[in-house]
Write a protein that holds these residues in place. Sequence first.
Motif, mmCIF file in Angstrom:
data_model
loop_
_atom_site.group_PDB
_atom_site.id
_atom_site.type_symbol
_atom_site.label_atom_id
_atom_site.label_comp_id
_atom_site.label_asym_id
_atom_site.label_seq_id
_atom_site.Cartn_x
_atom_site.Cartn_y
_atom_site.Cartn_z
ATOM 1 N N GLU A 73 0.832 -1.208 0.000
ATOM 2 C CA GLU A 73 0.000 0.000 0.000
ATOM 3 C C GLU A 73 0.868 1.261 0.000
ATOM 4 N N ALA A 74 1.979 1.225 0.726
ATOM 5 C CA ALA A 74 2.891 2.374 0.738
ATOM 6 C C ALA A 74 3.374 2.660 -0.675
ATOM 7 N N TYR A 75 3.789 1.624 -1.380
ATOM 8 C CA TYR A 75 4.252 1.775 -2.756
ATOM 9 C C TYR A 75 3.133 2.291 -3.662
ATOM 10 N N LEU A 76 1.946 1.707 -3.540
ATOM 11 C CA LEU A 76 0.834 2.103 -4.415
ATOM 12 C C LEU A 76 0.404 3.545 -4.195
ATOM 13 N N TRP A 77 0.406 4.011 -2.937
ATOM 14 C CA TRP A 77 0.042 5.413 -2.687
ATOM 15 C C TRP A 77 1.104 6.358 -3.235
ATOM 16 N N ALA A 78 2.374 5.958 -3.170
ATOM 17 C CA ALA A 78 3.428 6.789 -3.767
ATOM 18 C C ALA A 78 3.233 6.864 -5.280
ATOM 19 N N ARG A 79 2.879 5.742 -5.892
ATOM 20 C CA ARG A 79 2.610 5.744 -7.339
ATOM 21 C C ARG A 79 1.421 6.629 -7.669
ATOM 22 N N MET A 133 5.906 16.431 -6.868
ATOM 23 C CA MET A 133 6.249 15.410 -7.861
ATOM 24 C C MET A 133 7.674 14.908 -7.647
ATOM 25 N N ALA A 134 8.593 15.806 -7.353
ATOM 26 C CA ALA A 134 9.980 15.400 -7.099
ATOM 27 C C ALA A 134 10.046 14.444 -5.911
ATOM 28 N N LYS A 135 9.293 14.752 -4.850
ATOM 29 C CA LYS A 135 9.271 13.875 -3.680
ATOM 30 C C LYS A 135 8.656 12.523 -4.014
ATOM 31 N N ALA A 136 7.583 12.533 -4.800
ATOM 32 C CA ALA A 136 6.925 11.278 -5.176
ATOM 33 C C ALA A 136 7.865 10.402 -5.998
ATOM 34 N N TYR A 137 8.516 10.986 -6.987
ATOM 35 C CA TYR A 137 9.445 10.221 -7.818
ATOM 36 C C TYR A 137 10.593 9.660 -6.976
ATOM 37 N N GLY A 161 11.498 5.752 -6.256
ATOM 38 C CA GLY A 161 12.858 5.268 -6.499
ATOM 39 C C GLY A 161 13.418 4.527 -5.298
ATOM 40 N N MET A 162 13.193 5.064 -4.110
ATOM 41 C CA MET A 162 13.675 4.397 -2.892
ATOM 42 C C MET A 162 12.960 3.066 -2.678
ATOM 43 N N TYR A 163 11.645 3.050 -2.896
ATOM 44 C CA TYR A 163 10.894 1.803 -2.745
ATOM 45 C C TYR A 163 11.409 0.743 -3.722
ATOM 46 N N VAL A 164 11.640 1.147 -4.972
ATOM 47 C CA VAL A 164 12.124 0.207 -5.979
ATOM 48 C C VAL A 164 13.532 -0.257 -5.628
ATOM 49 N N GLU A 165 14.376 0.680 -5.254
ATOM 50 C CA GLU A 165 15.769 0.367 -4.899
ATOM 51 C C GLU A 165 15.842 -0.686 -3.793
ATOM 52 N N SER A 223 7.540 -6.801 -6.104
ATOM 53 C CA SER A 223 8.045 -8.175 -6.049
ATOM 54 C C SER A 223 9.561 -8.192 -6.236
ATOM 55 N N GLU A 224 10.161 -9.211 -5.688
ATOM 56 C CA GLU A 224 11.620 -9.366 -5.794
ATOM 57 C C GLU A 224 12.051 -9.546 -7.242
ATOM 58 N N THR A 225 11.135 -9.991 -8.096
ATOM 59 C CA THR A 225 11.478 -10.243 -9.493
ATOM 60 C C THR A 225 11.185 -9.049 -10.400
ATOM 61 N N SER A 226 10.739 -7.945 -9.819
ATOM 62 C CA SER A 226 10.412 -6.765 -10.616
ATOM 63 C C SER A 226 11.640 -6.264 -11.364
ATOM 64 N N THR A 227 11.418 -5.860 -12.599
ATOM 65 C CA THR A 227 12.512 -5.314 -13.398
ATOM 66 C C THR A 227 12.480 -3.784 -13.397
ATOM 67 N N GLU A 228 11.592 -3.209 -12.596
ATOM 68 C CA GLU A 228 11.502 -1.755 -12.519
ATOM 69 C C GLU A 228 12.844 -1.192 -12.049
ATOM 70 N N ASP A 229 13.263 -0.084 -12.653
ATOM 71 C CA ASP A 229 14.571 0.487 -12.379
ATOM 72 C C ASP A 229 14.444 1.749 -11.533
ATOM 73 N N ALA A 230 15.067 1.744 -10.374
ATOM 74 C CA ALA A 230 15.028 2.905 -9.478
ATOM 75 C C ALA A 230 15.676 4.124 -10.119
ATOM 76 N N THR A 231 16.682 3.903 -10.959
ATOM 77 C CA THR A 231 17.398 5.017 -11.575
ATOM 78 C C THR A 231 16.465 5.914 -12.383
ATOM 79 N N VAL A 232 15.500 5.310 -13.058
ATOM 80 C CA VAL A 232 14.539 6.090 -13.846
ATOM 81 C C VAL A 232 13.804 7.073 -12.942
ATOM 82 N N TRP A 233 13.386 6.597 -11.780
ATOM 83 C CA TRP A 233 12.650 7.451 -10.840
ATOM 84 C C TRP A 233 13.559 8.525 -10.250
ATOM 85 N N PHE A 234 14.792 8.158 -9.919
ATOM 86 C CA PHE A 234 15.733 9.150 -9.394
ATOM 87 C C PHE A 234 16.035 10.223 -10.443
ATOM 88 N N GLU A 235 16.148 9.821 -11.703
ATOM 89 C CA GLU A 235 16.401 10.802 -12.770
ATOM 90 C C GLU A 235 15.236 11.774 -12.914
#
Length: 176
Positions: free
Chosen positions: A102-108, A121-125, A129-133, A139-151
């Motif tokens: 739920e924490a992740y979904l509300w951030a999204r 928006m900067a804080k949300a992104y 990024g921190m959640y993904v990182e 999921s542990e198998t997610s291919t989502e990249d934290a770098t995209v969010w940090f950028e």
Amino acid sequence: PHAMYALAMFQFSEEFAENTIADGSYALELLHTSAQMEYLPSQVKLGELYEIGGNGLVQVDDALSIYWYTRAAEQGNADAALALSSWYLTGSAGILPQSDREAYLWARKAASCQLADRWTMAKAYFLIGMYVEHKIGISETSTEDATVWFERSAALGHLGALAMLGQKEEEEEEET
């Protein structure tokens, strides 16, 4: 409701306290009235006041904080969605169960709000990024990249995101 909110904020303001007759209980009443009229800034402010306590008038009340943030977030307020993300990350005993998902979904949800200001928006992104990182809420198998969010966050001037990107660059240089 906007006028009630503005007057309440004026009443709470430290800047004008010596030049006005501040009435905190009246300000709180104004916030409640405008929040009941679905005025989002009032709902967010009440969520904040009940989260941290405020002006000697409001005692910390997790349930009321979560209630007001939820009302605003469900109507698309990014600041309230970020606050709910934090609430879900920690939970509140007997009121709100801790949930990384739920924490992740509300951030999204915060990141997808159309009317959010640049800093929100900067804080949300950055938060996503921190959640993904750290694989929080995904999921542990997610291919989502934290770098995209940090950028995205860094492009809006978030210093933490800039630091994370710099740290990632250093790690990549050390690997090569």
